[in-house]
Design a protein around this motif. Structure first.
Motif, short mmCIF file in Angstrom:
data_model
loop_
_atom_site.label_atom_id
_atom_site.label_comp_id
_atom_site.label_asym_id
_atom_site.label_seq_id
_atom_site.Cartn_x
_atom_site.Cartn_y
_atom_site.Cartn_z
N PRO A 1 0.83 -1.21 0.00
CA PRO A 1 0.00 0.00 0.00
C PRO A 1 0.86 1.26 0.00
CG PRO A 1 -0.80 -1.58 1.61
CD PRO A 1 0.50 -2.10 1.13
N THR A 2 0.49 2.22 -0.83
CA THR A 2 1.26 3.47 -0.93
C THR A 2 1.41 4.14 0.42
OG1 THR A 2 0.49 3.80 -3.20
CG2 THR A 2 1.36 5.72 -2.05
N SER A 3 0.36 4.10 1.21
CA SER A 3 0.40 4.75 2.53
C SER A 3 1.45 4.15 3.44
CB SER A 3 -0.97 4.67 3.20
OG SER A 3 -1.35 3.30 3.38
N GLN A 4 1.85 2.89 3.17
CA GLN A 4 2.87 2.22 3.98
C GLN A 4 4.24 2.30 3.31
OE1 GLN A 4 2.32 0.89 6.96
NE2 GLN A 4 0.10 1.13 6.96
N VAL A 5 4.26 2.16 1.98
CA VAL A 5 5.53 2.08 1.26
C VAL A 5 6.24 3.43 1.18
CG1 VAL A 5 6.55 1.70 -1.04
CG2 VAL A 5 4.92 0.06 -0.09
N ALA A 6 5.52 4.49 0.81
CA ALA A 6 6.15 5.79 0.59
C ALA A 6 6.89 6.31 1.82
CB ALA A 6 5.12 6.80 0.10
N PRO A 7 6.24 6.34 3.00
CA PRO A 7 6.98 6.85 4.18
C PRO A 7 8.18 5.97 4.54
CG PRO A 7 4.62 6.77 4.61
CD PRO A 7 4.85 6.02 3.34
N ALA A 8 8.02 4.65 4.41
CA ALA A 8 9.12 3.76 4.78
C ALA A 8 10.32 3.97 3.86
CB ALA A 8 8.64 2.31 4.72
N ALA A 9 10.08 4.10 2.56
CA ALA A 9 11.18 4.26 1.60
C ALA A 9 11.88 5.60 1.76
CB ALA A 9 10.65 4.11 0.18
N GLN B 1 11.68 7.87 4.49
CA GLN B 1 12.19 8.17 5.83
C GLN B 1 13.13 7.08 6.36
OE1 GLN B 1 8.83 8.94 8.40
NE2 GLN B 1 7.78 10.17 6.85
N GLN B 2 13.08 5.91 5.73
CA GLN B 2 13.87 4.75 6.19
C GLN B 2 13.71 4.55 7.70
OE1 GLN B 2 17.92 4.66 4.79
NE2 GLN B 2 17.34 4.93 2.66
N ASN B 3 12.45 4.58 8.12
CA ASN B 3 12.14 4.42 9.55
C ASN B 3 12.00 2.94 9.91
OD1 ASN B 3 9.85 4.05 8.06
ND2 ASN B 3 8.56 5.45 9.25
N PHE B 4 12.94 2.15 9.42
CA PHE B 4 13.00 0.73 9.75
C PHE B 4 14.48 0.37 9.83
CE2 PHE B 4 12.93 1.20 5.18
CZ PHE B 4 13.93 0.34 4.74
N SER B 5 14.78 -0.84 10.21
CA SER B 5 16.19 -1.23 10.38
C SER B 5 16.47 -2.56 9.71
CB SER B 5 16.55 -1.31 11.87
OG SER B 5 15.75 -2.28 12.53
N LEU B 6 17.74 -2.72 9.29
CA LEU B 6 18.25 -3.99 8.77
C LEU B 6 19.30 -4.50 9.73
CD1 LEU B 6 18.75 -3.15 4.97
CD2 LEU B 6 16.73 -4.14 6.07
N TYR B 7 19.41 -5.82 9.85
CA TYR B 7 20.41 -6.37 10.77
C TYR B 7 20.73 -7.81 10.41
CZ TYR B 7 16.41 -8.70 12.99
OH TYR B 7 15.31 -9.48 13.24
N VAL B 8 21.87 -8.27 10.91
CA VAL B 8 22.20 -9.69 10.84
C VAL B 8 22.27 -10.20 12.27
CG1 VAL B 8 23.36 -9.68 8.60
CG2 VAL B 8 24.66 -9.08 10.63
N GLU B 9 21.63 -11.30 12.51
CA GLU B 9 21.58 -11.90 13.85
C GLU B 9 22.71 -12.92 13.95
OE1 GLU B 9 21.35 -12.44 17.26
OE2 GLU B 9 19.39 -11.48 16.82
N LEU B 10 23.72 -12.61 14.79
CA LEU B 10 24.89 -13.48 14.91
C LEU B 10 25.00 -14.12 16.29
CD1 LEU B 10 27.55 -11.30 13.04
CD2 LEU B 10 25.99 -13.02 12.11
N SER C 1 13.28 -5.08 10.53
CA SER C 1 12.27 -4.85 11.56
C SER C 1 11.73 -3.44 11.41
CB SER C 1 12.87 -5.04 12.96
OG SER C 1 13.89 -4.08 13.21
N GLY C 2 10.51 -3.25 11.89
CA GLY C 2 9.91 -1.92 11.83
C GLY C 2 9.13 -1.66 10.56
N ILE C 3 8.88 -2.70 9.73
CA ILE C 3 8.12 -2.54 8.50
C ILE C 3 6.78 -3.24 8.65
CG2 ILE C 3 8.07 -2.93 6.00
CD1 ILE C 3 11.07 -2.96 5.99
N SER C 4 5.71 -2.60 8.20
CA SER C 4 4.37 -3.18 8.31
C SER C 4 4.30 -4.52 7.59
CB SER C 4 3.35 -2.21 7.69
OG SER C 4 2.09 -2.84 7.54
N ASN C 5 3.52 -5.46 8.16
CA ASN C 5 3.38 -6.77 7.53
C ASN C 5 2.54 -6.72 6.26
OD1 ASN C 5 0.85 -6.41 8.63
ND2 ASN C 5 1.06 -8.01 10.17
N GLN C 6 1.99 -5.53 5.94
CA GLN C 6 1.27 -5.36 4.69
C GLN C 6 2.23 -5.10 3.52
OE1 GLN C 6 -2.14 -2.63 4.88
NE2 GLN C 6 -1.96 -2.66 7.12
N VAL C 7 3.51 -4.87 3.84
CA VAL C 7 4.50 -4.52 2.82
C VAL C 7 5.38 -5.72 2.53
CG1 VAL C 7 6.44 -3.01 2.26
CG2 VAL C 7 4.49 -2.11 3.54
#
Length: 319
Positions: free
Chosen positions: A79-87, A89-98, A113-119
């Protein structure tokens, strides 16, 4: 049947049934070919979030990791309402679990983490090969690395640097420490015209090919003292008389208030100069001994001369 047709309630029920059939038919016709996303009040979108930082989750401080990229790209779709702000603002995080992985080489997935499950999320790269090693430390001597020396005046010379402290502790993976070739204190000489005293400079660690290594340096900076002096040389001065004196007299000799001058310039230029000559003394029309201020001739390649002007005595005698 005639009895039913005469019944008021039967007529009412039949009318309601026919009305419902008509509404259903009209509704189906009006919605045919309509985008379902329009009906539910939303639209889909796809956007790329580039250079998203990748974090490392590892609690054991005695382990070090190599192979994890600093950033990754993420394709977001939904959904645009979810994708546009995330892309944007980058208000989510990437990580590797070691956590839970021991020393060795592992292929791990870059998680988010921090991304809606609709995306729908696609990370590039999806997986990375990481190496986990025990942390080690070594002590190394530091040498000075002068940069931008060409941006100093050509007459300046740089002496040997005094570095404090003279050693640092370098910490990292054993495989990386084995590549350490030199540890340098970086000293910027751009515009320097006096000695450097207690300047704080960063410490860098390099391999044999000059590549900077990803290690921890303690301390990360040191202080340096660097003597800077002007290349100089003392040489005798000589003068040349120019101009006709009065009839019946002659120039006997020219003496100076100073016997030597100090010249400044590149060392290779000074090495070839043994005398400052060519300074002209105007003797036109003189008839008796006279003193004058004369500007010294600056030899080719010399930056400056001291003194710039000297007093000379022109001794006149009868012919």
């Amino acid at each position: 049947m005639d009895k039913w047709l005469r019944s008021t309630w039967f007529i009412r029920i039949l009318s309601l049934f026919l009305a419902i059939l008509m509404w259903a038919s009209v509704s189906e016709d009006s919605t045919e070919g309509t985008d379902p996303t329009f009906l539910n009040g939303s639209s889909t979108d796809k956007e790329m979030a580039e250079n998203v930082p990748v974090d490392i989750k590892l609690e054991d401080e005695e382990l070090v990791v190599t192979g994890v990229p600093q950033v990754a790209d993420v394709m977001l779709e939904g959904p645009t309402s979810q994708v546009a702000p995330a892309a944007r603002q980058q208000n989510f995080s990437l990580y590797v679990e070691l956590n839970g992985l021991g020393a060795g080489v592992h292929e791990v997935r870059i998680q988010h983490s921090g991304i809606s499950n609709q995306v729908q999320v696609n990370v590039e790269p999806k997986t990375v090969e990481v190496t986990i090693e025990r942390r080690m430390s070594e002590t190394h001597n530091i040498s000075a690395d002068f940069i931008n020396e060409s941006q100093m005046g050509s007459e300046f010379e740089v002496g040997e640097a005094d570095i404090n402290p003279s050693t640092v502790e370098v910490t990292g993976a054993a495989s990386v420490l084995s590549e350490v070739a030199v540890v340098k204190s970086i000293v910027n000489l751009a515009g320097v015209d006096t000695s450097i005293e207690k300047r704080e400079t960063p410490v860098k660690v390099y391999d044999e090919e000059g590549n900077e290594l990803n290690v921890i340096v303690e301390p990360a900076s040191v202080t340096v003292d660097v003597p800077v002096s002007r290349s100089k040389k003392e040489v005798p001065v000589a003068f040349r008389a120019e101009g006709e004196v009065k009839d019946g007299v002659k120039v006997d000799k020219i003496t100076s208030s100073v016997e030597q001058a100090t010249i400044y310039g590149p060392k290779e230029v000074l090495d070839d100069i043994n005398q400052v000559s060519g300074s002209i003394v105007d003797t036109e029309g003189l008839e008796e001994t006279t003193s004058k201020d004369v500007e010294l001739e600056v030899p080719n390649g010399v930056v400056s001369i001291e003194p710039e002007t000297v007093e000379v005595k022109i001794e006149i005698t009868n012919e």
